[in-house]
Scaffold this active site. Structure first.
Site, PDB file in Angstrom:
ATOM      1  CE  LYS A   1      -0.688   0.271   5.036  1.00 42.48           C
ATOM      2  NZ  LYS A   1      -1.484   0.215   6.095  1.00 42.48           N
TER       3      LYS A   1
ATOM      4  NE  ARG B   1      -6.039  -0.873  12.549  1.00 41.45           N
ATOM      5  CZ  ARG B   1      -5.019  -0.920  11.263  1.00 41.45           C
ATOM      6  NH1 ARG B   1      -4.351   0.261  10.873  1.00 41.45           N
ATOM      7  NH2 ARG B   1      -4.919  -1.963  10.329  1.00 41.45           N
TER       8      ARG B   1
END
Length: 354
Positions: free
Chosen positions: A36, A129
């Site tokens: 990414k 998260r």
């Protein structure tokens, strides 16, 4: 090729990948190379594959589409959006999941496509998260998953450090092993993947503290910058300059170091402050905050000072440099992880492979 541009040294990158992959493989851990940070660029991803990663992994399905021609399993890292389920089944072999409604939609799309989509069930070990936080909910999810067609429970995983800054340790990462053992005992399933986190978990390998049974890490920053991310330590025998950015000087003048007049807000709504250093030799370069956060770059010329910038301009103090710069000169900077991410995302920054 014009400027500004990111120069990618593919040989240095492949060297980093080989070194870290070999370290992980020696502990029975396979590496998912996270693409990414360079937007799934296939030319750069090839250095990952040639370096020996076992998977390619990305947060964006758009990037995985770019990698479709690599004969290697692809992992979608960000929890799937239900609206992209069809593409996920098409372009990702594995996805990280924590929502049963989404898994059910993936199941339907996989059945429609005549495929089996693999999932890694995410467990929150305290970083807050993604992932199941209550242990009983993990097993409830496993029971539901086993009833679904077109879906295979490939493994479990966790993510640490990215949000809450929680350091991976033997005790918290080791909880994954206990969960995997319960799943095996209760459902007679041998999970293929126990994914112990990202580059922040590497210190456990280097210090020989990784809990036995963890067999995958998802690595990005360590591969591109040669550092682990729990403590920011450099990894021996790796490069931190596989990615550099080169910008062009467009103005060079002596000016005061404090603006003249009443100071209000800058272009980004902040009220700037300045240090009076007298008259200084200042350079403007053709790159700005639209392309990169100026805190994410470090001049290779140690005598340069980054003063700041605007959307399109980078302002440097070059007074103390031993180099006699001229307009049109090219100035090089190292990039940190955020710098690589933003500069390779900007459509105004070119990319060169060396």
């Amino acid at each position: 090729m014009g400027y500004p541009r990111v120069e990618v040294d593919l040989n240095k990158l492949e060297h980093n990948v080989k070194y870290i992959v070999n370290k992980c493989n020696s502990k029975g851990i396979k590496v998912a190379g996270v693409t990414k940070v360079f937007c799934g660029d296939p030319k750069i991803a090839k250095a990952y594959v040639d370096g020996g990663v076992s998977f390619l992994a990305d947060s964006r399905i758009e990037n995985l589409k770019k990698l479709k021609d690599f004969d290697i399993p692809k992992i979608l890292l960000r929890l799937p959006m239900q609206s992209e389920a069809e593409d996920i089944v098409e372009y990702a072999d594995v996805s990280l999941n924590s929502e049963m409604d989404t898994i059910k939609i993936l199941s339907k799309k996989a059945v429609d496509a005549g495929k089996v989509h693999k999932i890694i069930l995410m467990i929150d070990l305290g970083d807050l998260r993604e992932g199941y936080f209550k242990e009983e909910e993990i097993y409830e999810a496993v029971e539901e998953i086993l009833k679904l067609k077109g879906i295979k429970l490939e493994g479990i995983g966790t993510n640490l450090t990215c949000y809450g800054g929680i350091i991976p340790r033997e005790d918290n990462v080791g909880k994954l092993i206990k969960v995997a053992e319960k799943i095996k005992n209760n459902y007679n399933i041998d999970l293929e993947i126990i994914s112990g986190g990202n580059s922040s978990s590497l210190h456990l390998i280097f210090n020989d503290n990784m809990p036995e049974g963890i067999n995958q890490l998802r690595l990005g920053e360590s591969l591109v910058l040669g550092r682990e991310t729990a403590f920011g330590d450099r990894i021996e025998d790796t490069f931190d300059d596989a990615f550099t950015i080169v910008v062009e000087a467009i103005e060079l003048k002596e000016k005061p170091s404090i603006p003249i007049g009443e100071i209000g807000m800058d272009a980004f709504g902040n009220k700037p402050t300045f240090t009076d250093r007298g008259i200084r030799k200042r350079m403007i370069c053709a790159i700005g905050k639209q392309d990169i956060d100026l805190e994410n770059i470090v001049p290779i010329d140690d005598d340069l000072i980054i003063l700041g910038g605007s959307s399109d301009h980078l302002i440097l103090d070059v007074t103390n440099s031993k180099i006699d710069y001229s307009v049109g000169d090219k100035i090089r900077f190292k990039l940190d992880y955020g710098g690589i991410l933003s500069s390779t995302t900007s459509e105004y920054v070119k990319r060169v492979y060396i």
